[in-house]
Design a protein around this motif. Structure first.
Motif, PDB file in Angstrom:
ATOM      1  N   VAL A  47      -3.893  -4.439   3.912  1.00 62.54           N
ATOM      2  CA  VAL A  47      -2.995  -3.299   3.666  1.00 62.54           C
ATOM      3  C   VAL A  47      -1.568  -3.777   3.456  1.00 62.54           C
ATOM      4  CG1 VAL A  47      -2.025  -1.225   4.730  1.00 62.54           C
ATOM      5  CG2 VAL A  47      -4.471  -1.652   4.869  1.00 62.54           C
ATOM      6  N   THR A  48      -1.150  -4.792   4.205  1.00 62.52           N
ATOM      7  CA  THR A  48       0.203  -5.331   4.029  1.00 62.52           C
ATOM      8  C   THR A  48       0.367  -5.953   2.647  1.00 62.52           C
ATOM      9  OG1 THR A  48       0.264  -5.791   6.399  1.00 62.52           O
ATOM     10  CG2 THR A  48       1.926  -6.858   5.041  1.00 62.52           C
ATOM     11  N   ALA A  49      -0.718  -6.525   2.109  1.00 64.62           N
ATOM     12  CA  ALA A  49      -0.651  -7.130   0.783  1.00 64.62           C
ATOM     13  C   ALA A  49      -0.566  -6.108  -0.339  1.00 64.62           C
ATOM     14  CB  ALA A  49      -1.861  -8.025   0.561  1.00 64.62           C
ATOM     15  N   GLY A  50      -0.701  -4.821  -0.014  1.00 66.99           N
ATOM     16  CA  GLY A  50      -0.517  -3.782  -1.022  1.00 66.99           C
ATOM     17  C   GLY A  50      -1.767  -3.022  -1.399  1.00 66.99           C
ATOM     18  N   GLU A  51      -2.903  -3.316  -0.765  1.00 67.24           N
ATOM     19  CA  GLU A  51      -4.121  -2.601  -1.100  1.00 67.24           C
ATOM     20  C   GLU A  51      -4.192  -1.268  -0.357  1.00 67.24           C
ATOM     21  OE1 GLU A  51      -7.420  -5.161  -0.307  1.00 67.24           O
ATOM     22  OE2 GLU A  51      -7.325  -6.072  -2.307  1.00 67.24           O
ATOM     23  N   SER A  52      -4.927  -0.349  -0.914  1.00 70.73           N
ATOM     24  CA  SER A  52      -5.154   0.935  -0.258  1.00 70.73           C
ATOM     25  C   SER A  52      -6.149   0.757   0.885  1.00 70.73           C
ATOM     26  CB  SER A  52      -5.693   1.956  -1.262  1.00 70.73           C
ATOM     27  OG  SER A  52      -6.955   1.540  -1.757  1.00 70.73           O
ATOM     28  N   GLY A 106      -1.100   9.051   4.246  1.00 67.43           N
ATOM     29  CA  GLY A 106      -0.396   7.919   3.669  1.00 67.43           C
ATOM     30  C   GLY A 106       0.573   7.242   4.614  1.00 67.43           C
ATOM     31  N   THR A 107       0.334   7.326   5.918  1.00 70.90           N
ATOM     32  CA  THR A 107       1.222   6.704   6.903  1.00 70.90           C
ATOM     33  C   THR A 107       0.997   5.198   6.942  1.00 70.90           C
ATOM     34  OG1 THR A 107      -0.435   7.139   8.612  1.00 70.90           O
ATOM     35  CG2 THR A 107       1.300   8.784   8.307  1.00 70.90           C
TER      36      THR A 107
END
Length: 313
Positions: free
Chosen positions: A183-188, A251-252
């Motif tokens: 998630v930190t890398a930008g994935e949903s 989306g938190t």
């Protein structure tokens, strides 16, 4: 073993087989209302076997093919006597398999039959060694084997659920941190779950993969994750799924929550290890106090006792 005893046992086995054959013969077998109406209301064709998963032949499948009506009747009697279908269904769901309550009751009947057979074998061996038959002891031993087999299957289910929950707790920190990293890398969250289930193995990854598979089959992802939370009795896993649901709905930020949950589970694991170590330390005192200490005292006092006895003579 005397000829009279052998004849009595052979006659008992033959009479039991004859009674079972007569009781479960088609003219005397009780036909349920569902079986009577099934040929007239089944308007949908049976699904193709190619769409199902291949089942491995096992003890339950073989027993059902050979003793189908007897096992079904026994499963209904066991379910009526023991009850607790909701608790059994909850434990079966927590185990993560496709076993139904009826299948579990059939397994209990099979285990009870094996226990009854073991009790009968012990009775025959005891009678052969002693040369006499104690009917009361034989009946009690067979009943104890039957009840022990039925209840033993329930106990084994509880042990399976506990071991699976321990595996889930052991895998949870790693899976949570992998999700946080994705998630930190930008994935949903959905893509992060798919990546983690693809790259990792274990019980928790399989549970998440099953939830993702249900979502791809048409079930909303939130509902599939909620089903996962409802099946488990672990608070940490329920909080983890709730965090995923909130992140998907609103989306938190999810990464810090997952890392915090992983840290909490690791701390809880450390506390459990310390508690287990304390219990093992107390258990280790039993052989020390009751085995090592008496032998040490005996070795210390025995030479002096021998000397006193020799001087007294």
């Amino acid at each position: 073993m005397s000829p009279g005893l052998v004849g009595m046992l052979v006659g008992l086995v033959a009479a039991t087989g004859l009674l079972l054959a007569i009781a479960y013969a088609p003219p005397f077998r009780h036909v349920r209302l569902v079986d009577r109406l099934a040929p007239y209301v089944s308007d949908t064709p049976a699904p193709s076997r190619l769409l199902g998963t291949a089942t491995q032949p096992g003890l339950l499948t073989a027993a059902r093919r050979v003793f189908g009506p007897a096992l079904s009747d026994g499963a209904r009697h066991v379910d009526r006597l023991l009850g607790g279908r909701i608790a059994v269904r909850r434990r079966l769901d927590a185990l993560g398999g496709d076993t139904t309550v009826e299948d579990f009751r059939v397994e209990q009947v099979v285990w009870g039959g094996l226990g009854l057979l073991g009790g009968a074998v012990l009775t025959v061996l005891g009678s052969a060694l002693s040369g006499a038959v104690n009917v009361l002891s034989a009946a009690l031993l067979c009943i104890a084997g039957l009840v022990g087999g039925v209840l033993g299957r329930d106990w084994w289910l509880t042990q399976q659920v506990q071991r699976r929950e321990e595996l889930l707790l052991a895998e949870f920190p790693v899976v949570a941190e992998l999700l946080a990293l994705a998630v930190t890398a930008g994935e949903s969250p959905t893509a992060a779950i798919a990546r983690v289930t693809r790259l990792s193995g274990g019980e928790l990854a399989r549970e998440l993969g099953a939830a993702l598979g249900r979502a791809r089959a048409g079930v909303p992802l939130i509902e599939a994750l909620q089903q996962l939370a409802d099946r488990t009795s672990l608070d940490a896993l329920a909080r983890f799924v709730d965090g995923l649901i909130v992140a998907i709905e609103r989306g938190t930020p999810l990464a810090e929550v997952l890392r915090a949950q992983a840290a909490d589970v690791r701390e809880a694991g450390k506390r459990r290890l310390l508690e287990a170590g304390g219990r093992k330390e107390i258990a280790m005192m039993v052989p020390v106090v009751f085995l090592v200490l008496p032998v040490t005292v005996l070795f210390a006092l025995f030479p002096g006792l021998i000397s006193i006895v020799s001087l007294a003579q």
